[in-house]
Design an enzyme around this catalytic site. Sequence first.
Site, PDB file in Angstrom:
ATOM      1  CE  LYS C  78      -3.777   2.176   2.657  1.00 19.44           C
ATOM      2  NZ  LYS C  78      -4.711   1.855   3.857  1.00 19.44           N
ATOM      3  CB  SER C 153      -8.127   3.627   3.160  1.00 12.80           C
ATOM      4  OG  SER C 153      -7.176   3.066   3.824  1.00 12.80           O
ATOM      5  CB  SER C 177      -8.505   1.024   6.060  1.00 16.60           C
ATOM      6  OG  SER C 177      -9.145   2.159   5.923  1.00 16.60           O
TER       7      SER C 177
END
Lengths: 96, 480, 486
Positions: C78, C153, C177
Amino acid sequence: MTLTRRDVENIAHLARLGIEEQELPVYAGSLSRIIEFVEQLASASTDDVEPMAHPLEDQVQRLRVDEPTETDHRERYQQNAPQVEAGLYIVPKVIE
Amino acid sequence: MAIEWEVVIGLEIHAQLATRSKIFSTSSTSFGAAPNVQANLVDLGYPGVLPVLNGEAVRMATLFGLAIGARVARRSVFARKNYFYPDLPKGYQISQYELPVVEDGSVDIVLDDGTRKTVGVTRAHLEEDAGKSLHEGLGANSGIDLNRAGTPLLEIVSEPDMRSAKEAIAYMKKIHTLVRYLDICDGNMQEGSFRCDANVSVRHKGRHEFGTRCEIKNLNSFRFVEKAINFEVARQVDIIEGGGSIVQETRLYDPDRNETRSMRSKEEANDYRYFPDPDLLPLVLEDAWIERVRAGLPELPDEKAARFVAEHGLTDYDAGVLTASREMAAYYEAVVGALGGQAKMAANWVMGDLSGLLNRDGLDITASRVDAARLSGLLSRIVDETISGKIAKEVLEAMWDEGRSADEVIEARGLRQITDTGAIERAIAGVMAANPKQLADYRSGKDKLFGFFVGQVMKATAGKANPAQVNDLLKKMLAG
Amino acid sequence: MSLHLKSAAELGRGLAAGEYSSVELTRHFLGRIGQGNGRLNAFITVTGERALDQARRADAAIGAGRGGPLTGVPLAHKDIFCTDGILTTCGSRMLSNFVSPYDATVVERLAAAGTVMLGKTNMDEFAMGSSNETSYYGPVRNPWDEACVPGGSSGGSAAAVAARLAPAATGTDTGGSIRQPAALTGLTGIKPTYGRVSRYGMIAFASSLDQGGVLAQSAEDAALLLEAMAGFDSRDSTCVDAPVPAYATQLDRPVKGLRIGIIREFFGEGLDPATGDAVQAALDAYRRMGAELVEVSLPALPLSVPTYYVVAPAECSSNLSRFDGVRFGHRCRDPKDLLDLYTRSRGEGFGTEVKRRIMTGTYVLSAGYYDAYYLKAQKVRSLINADFKRAFADVDVLMGPTSPTPAFRIGAKVDDPITMYLNDIYTIGANLAGLPALSAPCGMVGGLPVGLQLIGPHFAEARILAAAHAYQRESDWHRRVPPAWA
């Protein structure tokens, strides 16, 4: 709680956020809804309840040994800087 | 009828703790490096990096708390003080707010007239220093140097207990002495290691409630603190007597103009939005840990002074002067130790001639050109009557300038005291022979001429004759 | 079977057995990214050369007999994790020019385990969002239905693994997330106990809630990866100094006798009925496997969303103050003074949702409001924590849905922040209490995956991984791949 356009201006200034004129009422609307939403917290009875700042209650701060181990990487770190002169980070004049 | 005003002063002292690395990062804290070479990712507030607390800073704060008889918090909390400023890289300063590590202590101060007073210390908390903004030669810009960012600070907040600039200075000097005794701050005010803000207000004498206060910043010498407070008091009294009222504000002291002026940039409503720093856990100090720190407490200035009075027979004043710095006290004690007594003489020499030479050359006692062993060597020559006290002053200067021991100077310059009775008698006889008129006058009752003969004998022996012997022998021989 | 259909654990075993090299594997996945990323927008940066470099080193290590279970296995990070010498954007214009000079601990550890980084995945800006629509780099599409969001997210990581552009990916979870996108894309995602994984080098959103974790194809993969990234790190004061269990070797713990608490508050109004049915079916499967199911009530839990939307914005408003246009990141053109430098750099650099949260946080911390909002929320957080404690005195694991609905359409919820915030209604509680929690796929509704959430007591990662693994031996939801990406 309803936030006014003026409230948003004040908060934005405190947070140093430039907000376009036409966005102020939009933020006033959505921030008001958020604040209204979180106001349901008032319904909880929290007398004698300790505030919880941290999820691991039993953990305490560790102490580091006092030893300078860092070497100079100024050159490298300043590659990300927008403006540098003589090793200094440059900003518009700071008035005291 | 003139109103009598009372001044109320509280001080916030920022002492940079003498750790080797910063409070939350492993960068060096040494002074004077090229800009930003001692600013690592943590000091720069880079994305993703986190603070890790330096245990030595905690030990030093604890030591200070113990030294002022304060409560050392078993649990204290680091908070964030949020504001934007270019020398504050993260946009917040890590500080202690609601729960500081040290609370509720006090120190005693002694004023020039000898009165004692206790000043309360509300709290002392750990925090990080900011960087520096530089303005020279950058035109419309400023340059930011973050070498200082993250240097550990102990902010020492007093109660509003002081009633004059003199008291404020005495308190500040006391804290200054203390942090140096504890070896937790180098006390260097020029480099900003020891700084002070003063909260000043005035009120009618006898009133209980405080007047509106102003905070004066940028007080980086004892002299400035005194001048700034006196200026500020006069300013406030003028305003009130002229029918005005004081606005609570932050003011900056300008030493060039000797005035304080409003810092409008700071007047903008500050809302620091303090909250507990989620990157740091509660600082919990175990009793055993605190006791280990306590075991490292040195003898403190007040204790030391009391001992000098009780054991060495010094006056309060002398003991106070000698303990004003740990180094001075150590020097004095080394001299007394080597002499095996003679405390009063040692004290006089350290406070008198030695301090005079140090002042003349602008040196600290740690850099004295005559060390304690050599000074005691000199004093022992007075004790054993090799030289007189007067000659000793000359010897000390020579030791200082030439870097030699007392004996070397005495030998080289032939300053050894004359104690041989025959030699002194010969000198006296010579003087008597050379001054028949004065001799006659003396013998006819002019006692005052005795001093003349002493002077002549000393002159004839180049000051080396033992003064007591000269006295005795002269009395006998003049009497005929 | 095509290489990309294998799990990370399987790929590790194939590499160790010499069935293929890491370079081959890396080329295969880089090829799939090249073909598929244009449609999904899952990656912000693809690090092909560096990946092949790492792959060559992994092959050498395997050849020399120095390989581990993950040596040579590619994965994606990420873009919230700092990567030395590589663009690290956090999904924001603010960091669209930011090359990190250091590696996050998670990145460093996974590299040390021999994994190969394929690239950096798209995400909601500064991890603030539940749909990946707040990214400066544009929305990510859900491989199961490209008109839908992948959740957020960690939406880029979820889409990349779901479409098998990467065998596994790292993520972060502040309020759901990792788990919510895992649920919406049919993956197994774990958020470990707060303090289990170092936050060093993970760009902070809300420091008392953020925790790194994994999005993977199975509980087995999640266990392997978590084991490699977890553990003590002296650079993070909140990282716990406790040994990391060998999760992957503890997966076969029996479910028989496990006491599962069904959270009553998670099955009320707001839960999509079909999603509820899928979750119920999974719970039935646990009962069949010999677990004991009991209903538990956590009365303060419904206040977790308002609590979170005070605590998280408060912390974020302070955490994001460092982005000021002075030392790194976006700086406005020709600032006329210092205030202008700050306000324009930050105004331009941050998107709408980030600004909204900074302002919310600034407001709840400001003088006169602190007690009513921030302090109150911290107290309610205590109540929620106490509810969990009470529940775990009686049960081993808590279960319920991960998300109230399957993936929704891109644009459907962008106009109302509250509707968007309520997506995390089931996931936020675990963050507030710092508990380990996992989402595992447990069904399909209208062609879209549904997630089952498992929450354990502090440091019971092994227990929830084993419980998920037991279910995955009895079901095949986790093996399903979006048809277009098989």
